[in-house]
Design an enzyme around this catalytic site. Sequence first.
Site, PDB file in Angstrom:
ATOM      1  N   ASP A 686      32.918  21.662  38.412  1.00 39.45           N
ATOM      2  CA  ASP A 686      32.917  22.803  38.011  1.00 39.45           C
ATOM      3  C   ASP A 686      32.141  22.939  36.687  1.00 39.45           C
ATOM      4  O   ASP A 686      31.621  22.087  36.205  1.00 39.45           O
ATOM      5  CB  ASP A 686      34.629  23.149  37.428  1.00 39.45           C
ATOM      6  CG  ASP A 686      34.924  24.653  37.201  1.00 39.45           C
ATOM      7  OD1 ASP A 686      33.939  25.442  37.140  1.00 39.45           O
ATOM      8  OD2 ASP A 686      36.143  24.913  37.437  1.00 39.45           O
TER       9      ASP A 686
HETATM   10  C1  BGC Z   1      35.344  28.555  36.786  1.00 38.93           C
HETATM   11  C2  BGC Z   1      34.909  28.135  38.463  1.00 38.93           C
HETATM   12  C3  BGC Z   1      33.559  29.054  38.450  1.00 38.93           C
HETATM   13  C4  BGC Z   1      32.615  28.749  37.326  1.00 38.93           C
HETATM   14  C5  BGC Z   1      31.250  29.321  37.323  1.00 38.93           C
HETATM   15  C6  BGC Z   1      34.325  28.375  35.953  1.00 38.93           C
HETATM   16  O1  BGC Z   1      35.003  28.285  34.717  1.00 38.93           O
HETATM   17  O2  BGC Z   1      36.496  27.416  36.889  1.00 38.93           O
HETATM   18  O3  BGC Z   1      35.566  28.657  39.304  1.00 38.93           O
HETATM   19  O4  BGC Z   1      33.106  29.118  39.480  1.00 38.93           O
HETATM   20  O5  BGC Z   1      33.118  28.811  36.228  1.00 38.93           O
HETATM   21  O6  BGC Z   1      31.516  30.674  36.702  1.00 38.93           O
END
Ligand code: BGC
Length: 762
Positions: A686
């Site tokens: 993530d």
């Molecule tokens: C989230 C993800 C997301 C990523 C990119 C993170 O903060 O948990 O689900 O895909 O950011 O935006």
Amino acid sequence: MGIKKLVNKIVRSAFNVVLGSKLSQKSVIVRGGKYALEASYIDEEEMALARLSAAEGCVLLKNKDNVLPLNPDEEIAVFGRCQYDYFYVGYGSGGDVNPPYRVNIIDGLNNAEVLYNKKLAEKYYQLVNDKNYVADEGFWGHWPMSHPEIPLDEQVVIDAAQTSKKAVVIIGRAAGEDRENTTTQGSYYLTDEERALMLQVSNYFDDVIVILNIGNIIDMSFFAEYENKISAILISWQGGMESGNAVCDVLYGKVNPCGKLADTIAKAYFDYPSSLNFGNLEYNNYEEGIFVGYRYFEKYAKNDVLYPFGFGLSYSEFKIELIKFEAMFGFYSATIKVTNEGKYPGKEVLQMYCSQPDGRLPKAERVLTDFEKTDIIEPGQSEIIVVNTNNQYIASYDEEQSAFILEKGNYKFFVNDVEVGEYFTDEEIIVDQCEKALTKDVDLKSRILERMPEEPDDEFIKSLSDKELEALTRGQGMMNSKLGVAGNAGAFGGVIKSLRDKGIRPIICADGPAGLRLSRYCALLACGTALACTFDKELVESLYAKVGNEMVNWGVDVFLGPGMNIHRNPLCGRNFEYFSEDPVLSGKMAAAVVKGIQSSGKAACPKHFACNNQEVNRNHNDSRLSERTLREIYLRNFEICVREGRPKTIMTSYNKINGVWAHYNYDLATTVLRKQWGFSGVVVTDWWMRRAFSPEFPLLEDNAYRVRAQVDVLMPGDMSRVATKYKSDGSLLKTLGQEGGIKKAELYRTASNVIRLLERLS
Ligand code: BGC
């Protein structure tokens, strides 16, 4: 037709639809409103699928005296500010789509050309635009959980009741990423103003229809308490850009309600077994074990349920008859005849459950094993449907043997409430031999050393320099990478010139899951929970095939979705993105999204692997749970998705699992995901990760620790969070060639994973 012409045609038709439908001004405001209308690629079929799935996800909980469907010629009065300030989706990366339009409830009524109380709607229009009441949209992590309900003069309600027969009251809620629900008024609980409005309206109207525009389960004790004052309750969830049309389709019977609850609605928050171990900063013990949702309530607390998992009314009644049940070689199938015995055409969901025998391992009363949905069945007509499952779905995880087993005894199968067959075994059967993983009692160091990869034969991979190999393990450094379409979530793969010179192109990612999050107009779909409530795998797959087309158009390679963590607790801020409390429903819905997206040749990226069950302190929180609970609930959904959907990428979660961050977790990304489930794609983190040294290999830190776990790619790639172009932090290569350091073969392994992905992307 050339692609450009085709795009223009589609855009024009989309444009016509936008202009064609009558949108009140509140609806057409597009966040930012800054993209040229040409910057859209949504075809009419996608709009239709978005509308249908939002409608089929609506769950009708109550319909006293068949107050619904409404008669288009009978005026209704609509109360509640959410008729304009509708919540189309939840907040954060998962909902931040820029749709070309959003249809609110009033637009939906206009489009449906039905009678509603215009005077009252105008009054609300003034009120929601009044500077004292105007909705505050907040900012990242501080979005509104609801908009304060606007008190009405008694006379307004009295006047409305003069001409309108029935009242519709809309209650709205939202939560999101970094934004948990709370047990406060305006979030889990109704506010005093909302209760007052409902009581006020019910004083003057005989029929009050409540629409719940929510992304999470909220407290429903009010509805139980004032049972007699409320005729119908419809959960419309957050239905994306087509919300208003979808709700009206259901209210007026164009779509016969066929959504079923993907979660149990308990009488009170503290009835949920996780409620005592949720929201802690440091760690949460998953004390309820496998008894999540209906698995808990059916066994231990039947009386605490207001509306059960799988429940949802229709305007028709359906009869379920068993035609044939077969049990052979670990496969079970029930052929069912479904007859529509009501007055309206409609669809019915078939839910196949198994009740396992008691034995050494405590069991739930029953577990969902599969589900199917009929087509529209005309009154008096029938459809034959086959539902089937296999031993994997009726097995339990035995920690002593590290295996999924069938304990001896009788396994009974049900479709909805009808018992359809059984299977008896007088001996224990091992269904799937696994190995102990993700617990403290695994000798991880020896496991990793024994399974060190060999250097590959591939000459191309071996020709890559250390710098290039390093670059393949991290994204370009920031979101909205210049290498891709505006508003993307980052790029990996060919992030440096020398890689691109060798033919390795950048791989562009964009959020999901409620549609593509780009600085372009993209379709905003119903939230994950609504989609799960459709119980319709084919519908969800076709919907996401359309998102796949949008990806092709915008040059996006990886869709950061589906979000698919288990609804362990109704307060989790991201529940709206996720599907259900049940791993089979979640896993199969996720597989449908993956298949849809990947039908375009692009990649889906299921997330957040695994156990992201709360947003509070999500980067540090430790989810502590037994191996059995992991295997049967929190990994089960991902296992089904990986085995059935075959995603090309997957995203780890921010949290720790039994003490180890998911993005450093060898057992998660290698032992279970790849070795046992056969995943052969790319694992990404993530966005950003925590810094740490490996406890097993003290020389390894940060990116070296991660690459050894085979979490291939750090996204978006730079720990400093300010980089505008690719920059190495040195942590991966620092120990290369040293005793106890990272090995070249491990770098080759990640490089092969990334290059293989490129070969699988069209
Ligand atoms: C989230 C993800 C997301 C990523 C990119 C993170 O903060 O948990 O689900 O895909 O950011 O935006």
